[in-house]
Design a protein around this motif. Structure first.
Motif, PDB file in Angstrom:
ATOM      1  N   GLU A 179      20.782   6.272  22.992  1.00 14.93           N
ATOM      2  CA  GLU A 179      21.848   5.536  23.673  1.00 14.93           C
ATOM      3  C   GLU A 179      21.728   5.692  25.193  1.00 14.93           C
ATOM      4  O   GLU A 179      21.890   4.737  25.940  1.00 14.93           O
ATOM      5  N   ARG A 180      21.452   6.909  25.651  1.00 14.18           N
ATOM      6  CA  ARG A 180      21.294   7.123  27.094  1.00 14.18           C
ATOM      7  C   ARG A 180      20.004   6.466  27.593  1.00 14.18           C
ATOM      8  O   ARG A 180      19.972   5.934  28.697  1.00 14.18           O
TER       9      ARG A 180
ATOM     10  N   GLY B 222      14.793  12.278  22.563  1.00 16.31           N
ATOM     11  CA  GLY B 222      15.855  12.106  23.547  1.00 16.31           C
ATOM     12  C   GLY B 222      17.088  11.528  22.889  1.00 16.31           C
ATOM     13  O   GLY B 222      17.236  11.529  21.669  1.00 16.31           O
ATOM     14  N   ASP B 223      17.960  10.993  23.713  1.00 18.93           N
ATOM     15  CA  ASP B 223      19.191  10.358  23.266  1.00 18.93           C
ATOM     16  C   ASP B 223      18.992   8.850  23.398  1.00 18.93           C
ATOM     17  O   ASP B 223      19.019   8.317  24.516  1.00 18.93           O
TER      18      ASP B 223
ATOM     19  N   ASP C 190      32.067   7.310  24.046  1.00 20.06           N
ATOM     20  CA  ASP C 190      31.251   8.398  24.595  1.00 20.06           C
ATOM     21  C   ASP C 190      31.869   8.960  25.873  1.00 20.06           C
ATOM     22  O   ASP C 190      31.862  10.170  26.092  1.00 20.06           O
TER      23      ASP C 190
ATOM     24  N   VAL D 207      26.742  16.921  27.722  1.00 21.83           N
ATOM     25  CA  VAL D 207      25.969  15.831  27.143  1.00 21.83           C
ATOM     26  C   VAL D 207      26.504  15.523  25.750  1.00 21.83           C
ATOM     27  O   VAL D 207      26.860  16.419  24.998  1.00 21.83           O
TER      28      VAL D 207
ATOM     29  N   HIS E  12      25.111  13.518  22.974  1.00 16.17           N
ATOM     30  CA  HIS E  12      24.251  13.554  21.795  1.00 16.17           C
ATOM     31  C   HIS E  12      23.083  14.501  22.023  1.00 16.17           C
ATOM     32  O   HIS E  12      22.498  14.541  23.093  1.00 16.17           O
ATOM     33  N   SER E  13      22.714  15.223  20.984  1.00 20.24           N
ATOM     34  CA  SER E  13      21.541  16.094  21.053  1.00 20.24           C
ATOM     35  C   SER E  13      20.293  15.226  21.026  1.00 20.24           C
ATOM     36  O   SER E  13      20.268  14.193  20.354  1.00 20.24           O
ATOM     37  N   PRO E  14      19.256  15.652  21.731  1.00 17.86           N
ATOM     38  CA  PRO E  14      18.005  14.890  21.679  1.00 17.86           C
ATOM     39  C   PRO E  14      17.485  14.823  20.244  1.00 17.86           C
ATOM     40  O   PRO E  14      17.609  15.775  19.476  1.00 17.86           O
ATOM     41  N   ARG E  15      16.933  13.655  19.895  1.00 19.04           N
ATOM     42  CA  ARG E  15      16.359  13.451  18.570  1.00 19.04           C
ATOM     43  C   ARG E  15      15.182  12.493  18.702  1.00 19.04           C
ATOM     44  O   ARG E  15      15.122  11.717  19.654  1.00 19.04           O
TER      45      ARG E  15
END
Length: 170
Positions: free
Chosen positions: A138-139, A135-136, A83, A93, A95-98
């Motif tokens: 992983e973050r 959100g992401d 990443d 950023v 990854h897109s929020p999901r």
């Protein structure tokens, strides 16, 4: 355009140029650091996998659990480094929020911090059901790990009267 306005515009243009230069240096630094971290991580992953394969059956349950945590943490670190490499290339950023459920990130973080939680004789509890989040993951997992880890590291624990020591504050 007035002289004052022109001076401010020139000052702003210089600041933007300087910011672009600093961002470029930061992106280059991030790329170099993340690239340099890959080789020792590959070694760590390889030897932890060798340990699991060659000696896993000789270890008691706790030893096997330690190796499993080492392997999983190495893999997650590899993903974080990937990443970072992606971030250094894109500057945005990753990854897109999901939509995601809180359960897996919390379980992973508590597993990673299991040793520190035991050492501090702490209890980390989630009060009630957490709603789904956008959100992401992983973050969010990184955020939780930082928050809980810092809470464990910098909290002195409860005093004999049960009031707590207040951590490192005044």
């Amino acid at each position: 355009m007035s002289a004052t306005l022109r001076a401010k515009a020139d000052e702003l243009a210089r600041a933007v140029t300087e910011l672009r230069r600093i961002n470029q240096e930061l992106e280059e630094f991030t790329y170099v650091v993340s690239h340099d971290l890959k080789e020792p991580l590959r070694t760590l992953e390889a030897f932890s996998t060798f340990l699991a394969q060659d000696y896993g059956d000789k270890l008691a349950g706790e030893g096997q659990e330690y190796i499993r945590h080492l392997v999983l943490a190495s893999r997650r670190l590899g993903l974080l480094i990937d990443d970072l490499l992606t971030l250094s290339r894109t500057g945005r950023v990753i990854h897109s929020p999901r939509p995601f459920d809180w359960g897996p990130p919390i379980a992973t973080v508590l597993g990673d911090l299991h040793g520190l939680i035991q050492k501090k004789q702490a209890v980390v509890a989630v009060e009630g059901e957490l709603p789904p989040c956008l959100g992401d993951p992983e973050r969010i997992m990184q955020l939780l790990a930082n928050l809980i880890g810092n809470g464990l590291k910098y909290n002195q624990g409860a005093t004999p009267d049960g009031t707590g020591s207040g951590g490192r504050g005044p």
